[in-house]
Design an enzyme around this catalytic site. Structure first.
Site, PDB file in Angstrom:
ATOM      1  CE  LYS A  18      -2.028  -1.204   3.851  1.00  0.00           C
ATOM      2  NZ  LYS A  18      -1.456  -2.409   4.104  1.00  0.00           N
ATOM      3  CB  THR A  19       3.590   2.505   2.221  1.00  0.00           C
ATOM      4  OG1 THR A  19       2.710   2.065   3.442  1.00  0.00           O
ATOM      5  CG2 THR A  19       4.409   3.351   2.379  1.00  0.00           C
ATOM      6  CG  ASP A  36       0.612   5.020   4.251  1.00  0.00           C
ATOM      7  OD1 ASP A  36      -0.433   3.844   4.112  1.00  0.00           O
ATOM      8  OD2 ASP A  36       1.637   4.740   4.128  1.00  0.00           O
ATOM      9  CD  GLU A  37      -0.247   2.913   8.534  1.00  0.00           C
ATOM     10  OE1 GLU A  37      -1.222   2.220   8.689  1.00  0.00           O
ATOM     11  OE2 GLU A  37       0.882   2.192   8.143  1.00  0.00           O
ATOM     12  CD  GLN A  71      -1.181  -3.262   9.059  1.00  0.00           C
ATOM     13  OE1 GLN A  71      -0.202  -2.888   9.692  1.00  0.00           O
ATOM     14  NE2 GLN A  71      -1.305  -3.472   7.818  1.00  0.00           N
ATOM     15  NE  ARG A  84       4.212  -3.961  11.181  1.00  0.00           N
ATOM     16  CZ  ARG A  84       3.817  -3.502   9.850  1.00  0.00           C
ATOM     17  NH1 ARG A  84       4.202  -2.683   9.078  1.00  0.00           N
ATOM     18  NH2 ARG A  84       2.477  -4.090   9.872  1.00  0.00           N
TER      19      ARG A  84
HETATM   20  P1  ATP Z   1       1.736  -2.164   6.037  1.00  0.00           P
HETATM   21  O1  ATP Z   1       0.301  -2.546   6.133  1.00  0.00           O
HETATM   22  O2  ATP Z   1       2.672  -2.729   7.003  1.00  0.00           O
HETATM   23  O3  ATP Z   1       1.881  -0.561   6.036  1.00  0.00           O
HETATM   24  P2  ATP Z   1       2.146  -1.850   3.335  1.00  0.00           P
HETATM   25  O4  ATP Z   1       0.740  -2.595   2.479  1.00  0.00           O
HETATM   26  O5  ATP Z   1       2.084  -0.668   3.181  1.00  0.00           O
HETATM   27  O6  ATP Z   1       2.327  -2.572   4.538  1.00  0.00           O
HETATM   28  P3  ATP Z   1       4.737  -1.613   1.956  1.00  0.00           P
HETATM   29  O7  ATP Z   1       5.348  -1.344   2.985  1.00  0.00           O
HETATM   30  O8  ATP Z   1       4.430  -0.940   0.619  1.00  0.00           O
HETATM   31  O9  ATP Z   1       3.134  -2.590   2.357  1.00  0.00           O
HETATM   32  O10 ATP Z   1       5.284  -3.073   1.238  1.00  0.00           O
HETATM   33  C1  ATP Z   1       5.857  -4.121   2.010  1.00  0.00           C
HETATM   34  C2  ATP Z   1       7.121  -4.824   1.467  1.00  0.00           C
HETATM   35  O11 ATP Z   1       6.769  -4.990   0.105  1.00  0.00           O
HETATM   36  C3  ATP Z   1       8.054  -3.220   1.030  1.00  0.00           C
HETATM   37  O12 ATP Z   1       9.635  -3.796   1.067  1.00  0.00           O
HETATM   38  C4  ATP Z   1       7.915  -3.081  -0.550  1.00  0.00           C
HETATM   39  O13 ATP Z   1       8.870  -2.530  -0.974  1.00  0.00           O
HETATM   40  C5  ATP Z   1       7.599  -4.867  -0.900  1.00  0.00           C
HETATM   41  N1  ATP Z   1       6.897  -4.504  -2.064  1.00  0.00           N
HETATM   42  C6  ATP Z   1       5.425  -4.554  -2.202  1.00  0.00           C
HETATM   43  N2  ATP Z   1       5.127  -4.754  -3.500  1.00  0.00           N
HETATM   44  C7  ATP Z   1       6.117  -5.175  -4.068  1.00  0.00           C
HETATM   45  C8  ATP Z   1       6.338  -5.588  -5.625  1.00  0.00           C
HETATM   46  N3  ATP Z   1       5.272  -5.709  -6.496  1.00  0.00           N
HETATM   47  N4  ATP Z   1       7.736  -5.921  -5.946  1.00  0.00           N
HETATM   48  C9  ATP Z   1       8.661  -6.103  -5.064  1.00  0.00           C
HETATM   49  N5  ATP Z   1       8.483  -5.619  -3.593  1.00  0.00           N
HETATM   50  C10 ATP Z   1       7.163  -5.289  -3.415  1.00  0.00           C
HETATM   51 MG    MG Z   2       2.307   0.819   4.803  1.00  0.00          MG
END
Ligand code: ATP
Ligand code: MG
Length: 692
Positions: free
Chosen positions: A35-36, A213-214, A249, A622
């Site tokens: 997402k981020t 975000d969040e 979360q 995490r």
């Molecule tokens: P959270 O809910 O904990 O905030 P999130 O959904 O925001 O998590 P991110 O932090 O954006 O998730 O991504 C998690 C990890 O996965 C990061 O290291 C990100 O770079 C990697 N990632 C996400 N999508 C891809 C992709 N398509 N290819 C490679 N790596 C990815």
């Molecule tokens: Mg995130």
């Protein structure tokens, strides 16, 4: 040449989310699903499409997350970021208020009160109303004030009207001191936008692309602010808003309403495009399965699928140290070991705790083991007295009418301005409806006969005012002849007030503590240096620094230690502060009943168990490769249970959440020190019953 290659670096749904620039977009997806990452890529993609930086607003949950987002965008786009706005809601509020607050009758150089300042003002307001401060729970009263301010409670309806007058005094105090509390940072921009359509119009025209975000933890008041900016004026109008979040979360739930804001978004932004992300890229399947096992016990959730391509992974290890200091030693030793054995860097480790009070034991073990570490998320650094003292000097230099900070330093280090003198000043200020600084100015030059009570301390007042005026000229004025940076000025100030001698006299019996505190001031100065030498910091001067510090130290969310940006340090933080972050190796300390779930939350009913479970879910998710969990056999209880007759050190039970992790994912370790037979039997009986 653009470096951006979205097709190669994103999966299908992520790509869709990144390129859907027009109209409202909602992404509710599990932990680690990108997402981020989607937000960072969206911004980079916008820049590539030629959308100006100034039209983009990205709202994150913490200052740390904002900086990470910026550096990600910088990397992806290869552009210098000059007018992109990536900030927390509170910082964004400050930004608007610094421009516009005069319309609401404040001055632009307002101070921002943190919780300590605020409690002091509440205390003063109680006294003002001739109410006793003893026995009043300032935290609770603060909560009531906050709820009234943001419109969640009204006097007589949920808020005890006995305190209405105190609130009036409090509000009055803020106005007189030209200070804002954290709620004001959101409430006042909303008031501005509602009362001054032209101001709202100005910001709406500017920020045409908004991202949050969040989103699951966006409060109602933040949501209102966001909506004022993003909502279409007319059907089919411009509302390019993209929010991302995960209901599982949500850890700052607003009165049990877990994903209410998600429902509101669907209602307020018709035609919203909903995108699902289901692949977790962060964690091994072991870790993900453990997390899924735990969260599936919650009933109040939007169910969703989450899988990881990173199959297998090392087992989760569960340890049972005897006490919290054994736990701390264990964590420190294990980190040291993994650094050697697996060639890990210190910053590969995240040590997560449920409450701030747990940092001490762990910090001590890190110090003993000589492990570099940084504490984020909490009172740790900026709430330390020595740091607050120095920052109070800076705040008074920035705004001498800031009475609360003035009172903190007027006699610190001791300079012979005693209570009598302070009460003469306070009375004079009250009589003239002025700030304390103003009153001191009157005393300074008045004939002795006018203020006989104050005759004695006049020289000291004069001396103190000279000191502040000197540094105000040095730091803010054109008289900064030496061309010194802020950090150099702060060092000079610390020498000038001889803070070191003060520490030595305060801690004459324990020079080590004095030394440790002095080192803290050194790290503060170093952190200012780091901040002012950042090439992206276009204005490394006092006011931006103070804004930043106020926001870092806010109760609004996670904080950071002084050495942010520093690589190679173990990260010690509360689970709250860890939201959105990831670490190759994670330790969850204190996985005990009463800690997580927290004893306080258990008193508050069922909804809170679910929130505590979400918190535990955040903690597990995490981790990328490896998760350690520790659960002590006994623990010092004072902070957790204050019931009469409780032993200071009591037996701990395992967190009930541990039993929700599928057993085959976990490797159990017996306590390290030998238990006597009865203890051992008892221990295994407990384990067995919880992992039946
Ligand atoms: P959270 O809910 O904990 O905030 P999130 O959904 O925001 O998590 P991110 O932090 O954006 O998730 O991504 C998690 C990890 O996965 C990061 O290291 C990100 O770079 C990697 N990632 C996400 N999508 C891809 C992709 N398509 N290819 C490679 N790596 C990815
Ligand atoms: Mg995130």
């Amino acid at each position: 040449m653009s470096r951006l290659n979205i097709e190669a670096e994103l999966n299908g749904p992520q790509l869709e989310a990144v390129s859907a620039l027009e109209g409202p977009v909602l992404i509710i997806a599990g932990a680690g699903s990108g997402k981020t990452r989607v937000i960072a890529y969206r911004i980079a993609y916008m820049l590539e499409k030629g959308i100006p930086q100034s039209a983009i607003l990205a709202l994150t949950f913490t200052n740390k997350a904002a900086r990470e987002m910026e550096s990600r965008v910088r990397e992806l786009s290869g552009k210098k970021l000059q007018s992109l706005t990536v900030s927390t809601f509170h910082s964004f509020g400050v930004r608007i208020l610094r421009e516009e607050i005069e319309k609401l009758g404040y001055r632009k150089n307002f101070s921002i009160y943190d919780e300590t300042d605020r409690n002091q003002l509440i205390r003063d307001s109680l006294r003002e109303c001739r109410l006793s401060v003893d026995g009043v729970d300032l935290y609770k009263l603060g909560q009531i004030f906050s709820n009234v301010k943001i419109g969640r409670l009204r006097w007589g309806e949920g808020a005890d009207s006995g305190f209405e007058r105190v609130y009036g005094e409090y509000q009055n105090g803020l106005k007189v001191y030209n200070a804002l509390d954290f709620d004001d940072l959101l409430v006042l921009p909303i008031q501005l936008f509602e009362e001054h359509p032209e101001i709202r119009g100005k910001y709406r025209t500017r920020y045409r692309y908004i991202m949050v975000d969040e989103f699951q933890d966006t409060s109602l008041i933040q949501y209102r602010l966001m909506r004022l900016l993003a909502e279409a004026d007319s059907p089919g109008g411009n509302c390019n808003i993209c929010v991302v979040g995960d209901d599982d979360q949500s850890i700052y739930s607003w009165r049990g309403a877990n994903y209410e804001n998600i429902l509101m978004f669907e209602r307020d932004f018709p035609g919203v495009r909903e995108i699902k992300l289901e692949q977790n890229y962060r964690s091994t399947t072991t870790i993900l399965e453990a997390a899924n096992g735990v969260i599936s016990n919650n009933t109040n959730r939007k169910g969703k699928t989450l899988w990881s391509g990173n199959t297998g992974g090392k087992p989760i290890e569960l340890f049972h140290p005897q006490t919290e200091s054994d736990e701390a030693d264990f964590i420190a030793r294990r980190i040291r070991e993994l650094c050697l054995r697996e060639r890990r860097n210190y910053d590969d480790f995240g040590v997560l705790i449920r409450t701030n009070s747990m940092t001490r034991a762990i910090e001590e073990a890190f110090l003993a083991e000589n492990l570099p570490y940084q504490v984020s998320g909490g009172t740790s650094f900026f709430q330390r007295k020595e740091i607050k003292d120095i920052l109070s000097y800076l705040r008074v230099i920035g705004n001498a009418d800031d009475d609360v900070n003035l009172l903190r330093i007027i006699n610190t280090p001791r300079r012979g301005i005693g209570k009598t003198m302070i009460s003469v000043i306070t009375d004079l200020a009250r009589k003239n409806h002025s700030s304390l600084w103003d009153a001191m100015g009157r005393l300074r030059y008045a004939p002795d006969t006018l203020f006989p009570d104050a005759a004695k301390g006049r020289a000291e007042i004069d001396h103190f005012m000279n000191l502040i005026e000197f540094y105000r000229n040095e730091i803010l004025g054109s008289q900064n002849r030496k061309g010194w940076h802020l950090s150099q000025q702060v060092r000079s100030l610390t020498d000038n007030i001889d803070y070191w001698s003060y520490l030595m006299s305060e801690y004459s019996k324990n020079e080590k503590i004095a030394h440790w505190k002095f080192l803290n001031i050194e790290s503060l100065i170093r952190s200012i240096e780091t901040w002012e030498s950042n090439p992206d910091n276009l204005n490394p001067t006092l006011y931006p620094y103070l804004n930043r510090i106020s926001l870092i130290t806010s109760g609004d969310g996670p904080d950071e230690g002084p050495d942010e940006g520093a690589r190679g340090k173990v990260n010690l933080m509360t689970i709250h502060a860890a939201k959105g972050l990831e670490f190759p190796v994670v330790f969850i300390a204190g996985a005990e009943d009463g800690i997580i779930p927290h004893a306080r939350s258990l008193e508050e009913g069922d909804g809170n168990i679910e929130e505590e479970r979400r918190l535990f879910y955040v903690a597990i998710t995490r981790a990328r490769d490896k998760l350690f969990i520790t659960s002590c056999l006994r623990r010092r209880r004072a902070q957790f249970q204050k019931q009469a007759g409780d032993e200071p050190v009591a037996d701990s039970r395992l967190s009930p959440f541990l039993a929700e992790i599928p057993g085959h994912l976990v490797e159990y370790h017996e306590p390290e020190k030998a238990l006597d037979a009865a203890e051992a039997e008892d221990f295994f009986a407990r384990i067995k019953s919880q992992f039946a």
